[in-house]
Scaffold this active site. Structure first.
Site, PDB file in Angstrom:
ATOM      1  N   GLU A 259       7.383  26.043  45.487  1.00  0.00           N
ATOM      2  CA  GLU A 259       6.530  25.996  46.684  1.00  0.00           C
ATOM      3  C   GLU A 259       7.413  26.307  47.869  1.00  0.00           C
ATOM      4  O   GLU A 259       8.356  25.555  48.163  1.00  0.00           O
ATOM      5  CB  GLU A 259       5.852  24.645  46.859  1.00  0.00           C
ATOM      6  CG  GLU A 259       4.895  24.660  48.057  1.00  0.00           C
ATOM      7  CD  GLU A 259       4.152  23.362  48.270  1.00  0.00           C
ATOM      8  OE1 GLU A 259       4.372  22.737  49.323  1.00  0.00           O
ATOM      9  OE2 GLU A 259       3.366  22.986  47.386  1.00  0.00           O
ATOM     10  N   CYS A 293       5.022  21.985  55.327  1.00  0.00           N
ATOM     11  CA  CYS A 293       4.856  23.339  54.806  1.00  0.00           C
ATOM     12  C   CYS A 293       3.412  23.811  54.884  1.00  0.00           C
ATOM     13  O   CYS A 293       3.160  25.016  54.985  1.00  0.00           O
ATOM     14  CB  CYS A 293       5.374  23.420  53.377  1.00  0.00           C
ATOM     15  SG  CYS A 293       4.687  22.173  52.260  1.00  0.00           S
TER      16      CYS A 293
END
Length: 526
Positions: A259, A293
């Site tokens: 990720e 994020c």
């Protein structure tokens, strides 16, 4: 050894810290100290691991993994549930640690601590279904029985960032362990104590100590030794680092789940509830001081609402309370490091120098602490400005007017990233049609980010340069396993001596399968 100069948070003791330090596999005398974001004081020293320590931890983990994998899945899921209960009961201590090491406000640290407990609950409840052996249709039904089973990879490496040292780091460890793997974690250099405290609780919940190994040290030293030692790497961090790790993993032909970065867009359609969209934007742009994020950094607003949206968001942003507090009396904490402050300051200064306007915020706040920066709303941002396309990872958002949905979709997708997105509108059908065209792994309708990340039965991850693979749901645990197909033939079928007859018979079978498949496809579509 340099002593800590940071004062202990309210729920931590010196004895707690010493126990956490003992969780690291490190045989040498080297230590390292991070800086407390609230004050700039030195946090307690943490032993540093060498490449040899990584190899030692990997050996211990592999030995312990065989016994752990041989235990019934029910035992491993019961461990996950006990671990989740301990995460909740020790919440105050864990929240203190998250704040001490990252500078988050207490509300954001508290959400993180409870979030990882929900991951434990999810995999404690659902793993039996995700991992169960399945019988599938064979090539010759009635003659051949085909089964698909799942087996642990073996040793899983987990490298996670400082911004969510519980949710991202421990949230990947839980499914890896439930699947029967051993885990080798690298504690981030900024927030090692949080991970080490979680590891202590995992052992207290019944996990054999050697099954979860933790090393500490810079990625430049430990990254390659970890890749050399493990069977799968789960990494969360920057796209640049993810590319390097993926290339190194590719040399060994081990699997990865990554990720990576994001420059996440939010679209405010012409029919949006403006007040709700403003509230959602404040949450999505500034949670954890923008160091998230899946946070929003770009907002595209229909031109008919743009001026009013700018005014309302600027007003709401200016009312956010900031400070260094271990209580719930402030909404926004600090940036975590001097590096993050430098990037945030540079992006805002560059935009203002080129003609952008800060309608809210725009300044560092050294009066509150060394790394504080005001939540900032920018207008007039152009492609030449760093903040336009680069990930800021701070409390900064840029607003842009758009003429219609098509314009918004095109501009939202004009990025190398594709992690998360948000769409706001009263017409849910139209909003869903917009969402379907956004190139992002998760799109939240009438929410900024929380509804997708908290939907643990749905996978979470990125498209394009935002990553490979998914966490959560079945994907989040199956990535730590190898699938094995076992076929059992009930009737002996010798190799055909008459090839022409065999091929004719096979043709009849294949045509029948195609006919049946066509009927099923028509039924599914209708």
């Amino acid at each position: 050894m340099v002593a800590s100069t940071a004062l202990l948070p309210p729920h931590l003791s010196a004895t707690d810290v010493m126990r956490f330090q003992d969780q690291v596999t490190a045989t040498g005398e080297e230590t390292a100290q991070a800086v407390e974001p609230f004050t700039g004081a030195l946090l307690p020293p943490v032993p540093q691991s060498s490449a040899a320590d990584v190899a030692l931890a990997a050996t211990r983990g592999r030995i312990a993994q065989a016994d752990w994998a041989a235990r019934p899945l029910s035992e491993r899921t019961r461990w996950a549930l006990r671990f989740g209960e301990l995460l909740v009961s020790e919440r105050d201590k864990l929240v203190d640690l998250v704040q001490w090491e990252t500078g988050k406000s207490r509300i954001h640290a508290g959400i993180e601590a409870l979030g990882v407990a929900t991951v434990a609950a999810h995999y404690g409840a659902e793993s039996a279904g995700y991992l169960r052996e399945r019988t599938v249709r064979s090539g010759v039904p009635g003659v051949v029985k085909a089964r698909v089973s799942r087996h642990p990879k073996g040793l899983v490496g987990v490298i996670a960032p400082w911004n969510y040292p519980l949710f991202l780091a421990v949230g990947d460890v839980i499914p890896a362990l439930v699947a029967g793997n051993a885990v080798l974690s690298k504690a981030d250099s900024q927030a090692p104590l949080t991970l080490l405290a979680a590891r202590e609780l995992a052992v207290k919940a019944g996990l054999p100590a050697d099954v979860w190994q933790v090393v500490a040290g810079p990625g430049s030293r430990l990254g390659q030794p970890i890749i050399d030692a493990v069977d799968h790497l789960a990494f969360t961090g920057s796209t640049a680092t993810g590319r390097r790790l993926a290339a190194a993993a590719g040399e060994r032909l081990i699997s990865t789940s990554l990720e990576l970065g994001g420059k996440n867009p939010m679209i405010v359609r012409a029919d949006a509830d403006l007040d709700a969209a403003v509230t959602g934007a404040v949450q999505a742009c500034f949670a954890s001081a923008g160091q998230m994020c899946i946070g929003i950094e770009r907002i595209y607003v229909h031109e008919s609402l743009y001026l009013e949206f700018v005014e309302k968001l600027a007003t709401a942003t200016s009312r956010i309370t900031m400070g260094a507090s271990y209580d719930h009396d402030v909404e926004l904490g600090s940036l975590t490091s001097a590096e993050q402050l430098a990037v945030t300051t540079d992006h805002v200064a560059d935009a203002l120098a080129q003609g952008a306007s800060a309608v809210a915020g725009g300044r560092a706040r050294p009066d509150l602490g060394p790394f504080f920066f005001e939540p900032t709303v920018l207008t007039g941002v152009r492609p030449s400005m760093k903040v336009f396309a680069e990930e800021t990872f701070g409390p900064v958002v840029a607003l842009y007017p758009v003429v219609d949905d098509e314009d918004a979709i095109t501009r939202a997708n004009d990025t190398e990233y594709g992690l998360s997105a948000s769409v706001w509108g009263r017409d849910l059908v139209a909003a869903q049609q917009v969402a379907a065209r956004i190139q992002a792994g998760a799109v939240n309708i009438n929410d900024g980010y929380l509804s997708a990340i908290s939907s643990l039965s749905a996978p979470m991850g990125g498209m394009k340069s935002s990553g490979v693979g998914r966490r959560h749901a079945a994907d989040g645990i199956l990535r730590f396993t190898e699938s094995q197909t076992t076929t059992t033939q009930r009737v002996s079928t010798p190799y055909p001596s008459r090839t022409k007859i065999y091929l004719a018979a096979t043709r009849v079978v294949v045509l029948a399968q195609l006919k049946a498949a066509r009927r099923k496809a028509r039924k599914d579509i209708s």
